[in-house]
Design a protein around this motif. Structure first.
Motif, PDB file in Angstrom:
ATOM      1  N   THR A 178     -60.680 -56.771  41.099  1.00  0.00           N
ATOM      2  CA  THR A 178     -61.906 -56.628  41.885  1.00  0.00           C
ATOM      3  C   THR A 178     -62.096 -57.717  42.929  1.00  0.00           C
ATOM      4  N   ASP A 179     -61.559 -58.903  42.734  1.00  0.00           N
ATOM      5  CA  ASP A 179     -61.730 -60.011  43.668  1.00  0.00           C
ATOM      6  C   ASP A 179     -60.763 -59.837  44.832  1.00  0.00           C
ATOM      7  N   THR A 180     -61.277 -59.858  46.045  1.00  0.00           N
ATOM      8  CA  THR A 180     -60.422 -59.711  47.218  1.00  0.00           C
ATOM      9  C   THR A 180     -60.323 -61.009  48.023  1.00  0.00           C
ATOM     10  N   THR A 181     -60.814 -62.104  47.446  1.00  0.00           N
ATOM     11  CA  THR A 181     -60.744 -63.393  48.113  1.00  0.00           C
ATOM     12  C   THR A 181     -59.288 -63.780  48.353  1.00  0.00           C
ATOM     13  N   LYS A 182     -58.976 -64.161  49.597  1.00  0.00           N
ATOM     14  CA  LYS A 182     -57.603 -64.547  49.935  1.00  0.00           C
ATOM     15  C   LYS A 182     -57.223 -65.782  49.123  1.00  0.00           C
ATOM     16  N   LEU A 183     -56.018 -65.742  48.553  1.00  0.00           N
ATOM     17  CA  LEU A 183     -55.516 -66.843  47.731  1.00  0.00           C
ATOM     18  C   LEU A 183     -54.554 -67.718  48.523  1.00  0.00           C
ATOM     19  N   ASN A 184     -54.610 -69.010  48.274  1.00  0.00           N
ATOM     20  CA  ASN A 184     -53.676 -69.958  48.878  1.00  0.00           C
ATOM     21  C   ASN A 184     -53.110 -70.805  47.741  1.00  0.00           C
ATOM     22  N   ILE A 185     -52.170 -70.227  47.005  1.00  0.00           N
ATOM     23  CA  ILE A 185     -51.597 -70.844  45.809  1.00  0.00           C
ATOM     24  C   ILE A 185     -50.157 -71.252  46.110  1.00  0.00           C
ATOM     25  N   SER A 186     -49.775 -72.434  45.673  1.00  0.00           N
ATOM     26  CA  SER A 186     -48.407 -72.907  45.914  1.00  0.00           C
ATOM     27  C   SER A 186     -47.413 -72.117  45.066  1.00  0.00           C
ATOM     28  N   ASN A 187     -46.175 -72.058  45.538  1.00  0.00           N
ATOM     29  CA  ASN A 187     -45.135 -71.397  44.760  1.00  0.00           C
ATOM     30  C   ASN A 187     -44.920 -72.103  43.429  1.00  0.00           C
ATOM     31  N   ALA A 188     -45.121 -73.413  43.384  1.00  0.00           N
ATOM     32  CA  ALA A 188     -44.994 -74.150  42.121  1.00  0.00           C
ATOM     33  C   ALA A 188     -46.011 -73.635  41.105  1.00  0.00           C
ATOM     34  N   GLU A 189     -47.221 -73.346  41.562  1.00  0.00           N
ATOM     35  CA  GLU A 189     -48.253 -72.816  40.656  1.00  0.00           C
ATOM     36  C   GLU A 189     -47.927 -71.376  40.253  1.00  0.00           C
ATOM     37  N   TRP A 190     -47.471 -70.557  41.219  1.00  0.00           N
ATOM     38  CA  TRP A 190     -47.089 -69.181  40.883  1.00  0.00           C
ATOM     39  C   TRP A 190     -45.981 -69.170  39.838  1.00  0.00           C
ATOM     40  N   LYS A 191     -45.051 -70.114  39.961  1.00  0.00           N
ATOM     41  CA  LYS A 191     -43.928 -70.179  39.015  1.00  0.00           C
ATOM     42  C   LYS A 191     -44.417 -70.402  37.586  1.00  0.00           C
ATOM     43  N   LYS A 192     -45.543 -71.076  37.429  1.00  0.00           N
ATOM     44  CA  LYS A 192     -46.119 -71.341  36.105  1.00  0.00           C
ATOM     45  C   LYS A 192     -46.735 -70.095  35.489  1.00  0.00           C
ATOM     46  N   VAL A 193     -47.241 -69.182  36.309  1.00  0.00           N
ATOM     47  CA  VAL A 193     -48.017 -68.061  35.772  1.00  0.00           C
ATOM     48  C   VAL A 193     -47.328 -66.701  35.858  1.00  0.00           C
ATOM     49  N   LEU A 194     -46.273 -66.575  36.648  1.00  0.00           N
ATOM     50  CA  LEU A 194     -45.587 -65.282  36.783  1.00  0.00           C
ATOM     51  C   LEU A 194     -44.318 -65.250  35.949  1.00  0.00           C
ATOM     52  N   PRO A 195     -43.995 -64.093  35.382  1.00  0.00           N
ATOM     53  CA  PRO A 195     -42.691 -63.945  34.735  1.00  0.00           C
ATOM     54  C   PRO A 195     -41.585 -64.224  35.760  1.00  0.00           C
ATOM     55  N   GLU A 196     -40.456 -64.703  35.294  1.00  0.00           N
ATOM     56  CA  GLU A 196     -39.359 -65.116  36.164  1.00  0.00           C
ATOM     57  C   GLU A 196     -38.916 -64.017  37.128  1.00  0.00           C
ATOM     58  N   ASP A 197     -38.793 -62.775  36.633  1.00  0.00           N
ATOM     59  CA  ASP A 197     -38.330 -61.685  37.494  1.00  0.00           C
ATOM     60  C   ASP A 197     -39.364 -61.298  38.545  1.00  0.00           C
ATOM     61  N   SER A 252     -52.358 -63.310  29.534  1.00  0.00           N
ATOM     62  CA  SER A 252     -50.979 -63.803  29.533  1.00  0.00           C
ATOM     63  C   SER A 252     -50.827 -65.047  30.400  1.00  0.00           C
ATOM     64  N   GLY A 253     -51.905 -65.583  30.928  1.00  0.00           N
ATOM     65  CA  GLY A 253     -51.836 -66.852  31.620  1.00  0.00           C
ATOM     66  C   GLY A 253     -51.912 -66.817  33.132  1.00  0.00           C
ATOM     67  N   ASN A 254     -52.260 -65.707  33.754  1.00  0.00           N
ATOM     68  CA  ASN A 254     -52.374 -65.655  35.205  1.00  0.00           C
ATOM     69  C   ASN A 254     -53.849 -65.651  35.595  1.00  0.00           C
ATOM     70  N   PRO A 255     -54.408 -66.819  35.903  1.00  0.00           N
ATOM     71  CA  PRO A 255     -55.832 -66.893  36.249  1.00  0.00           C
ATOM     72  C   PRO A 255     -56.155 -66.341  37.630  1.00  0.00           C
ATOM     73  N   TYR A 256     -55.136 -65.984  38.411  1.00  0.00           N
ATOM     74  CA  TYR A 256     -55.354 -65.504  39.775  1.00  0.00           C
ATOM     75  C   TYR A 256     -55.397 -63.987  39.870  1.00  0.00           C
TER      76      TYR A 256
END
Length: 183
Positions: free
Chosen positions: A50-69, A42-46
């Protein structure tokens, strides 16, 4: 949109139908084998269970991949209304994951009925799965719970839970994904 599951299914199946109708899908169709595969389709590459690597993703990028709610709760610390989330009153056995990144958060054996209207747990999966920060919004002193991998808002921690910890992790259902033990 009737539910997140139907939305995810639609996002996964729609491209397959389009490719098949156009005669461009020469691969044998297969069903996803885990929640991770469905969400990644559905478009969320993050998202990874199984991967526990800490993520440092901008809110602008999260907005592209997460449903609005989901974005509103997880990135803007919104709260779903009590007694409306899909997990507040369930007792199915399995594991709860972060809806943004797939980080393992809770086992169902730590879930309890708190009657507060949100899913409640007395302990987290491990010491790194959830991190905390002070939250003094709305004129209250609370402890905010955040995903230890992506920093997404999950809910709050209170000291009115059952033994053995005395803690109540009060979570937003929309911030959680659940995979039953039998899958």
């Amino acid at each position: 949109m009737k539910s997140k599951t139907q939305f995810i299914s639609l996002c996964f199946l729609l491209p397959l139908f389009i490719l098949q109708a156009c005669g461009q899908n020469n691969k044998k169709e297969t069903k996803p084998t885990s929640m991770e595969n469905v969400i990644n389709k559905s478009g969320n590459p993050y998202y990874s269970n199984t991967d526990t690597t800490k993520l440092n993703i901008s809110n602008a990028e999260w907005k592209k991949v997460l449903p609005e709610d989901v974005y509103a709760v997880m990135r803007e610390a919104d709260t779903e209304r009590p007694f409306t989330g899909k997990y507040w009153n369930t007792d199915e056995k399995g594991t709860y994951y972060c809806a943004s990144c797939g980080n393992r958060l809770f086992r169902s054996t730590a879930k309890f009925s708190s009657t507060c209207g949100w899913p409640s747990f007395f302990e987290q999966e491990n010491k790194k799965s959830i991190v905390f920060r002070e939250d003094n919004t709305l004129g209250m002193e609370r402890i905010e719970t955040l995903c230890g991998r992506c920093g997404g808002h999950l809910g709050h921690l209170f000291d009115d839970g059952p033994a053995p910890t005395g803690k109540r992790y009060c979570m937003n259902s929309i911030a959680l994904d659940f995979i039953p033990d039998n899958k």
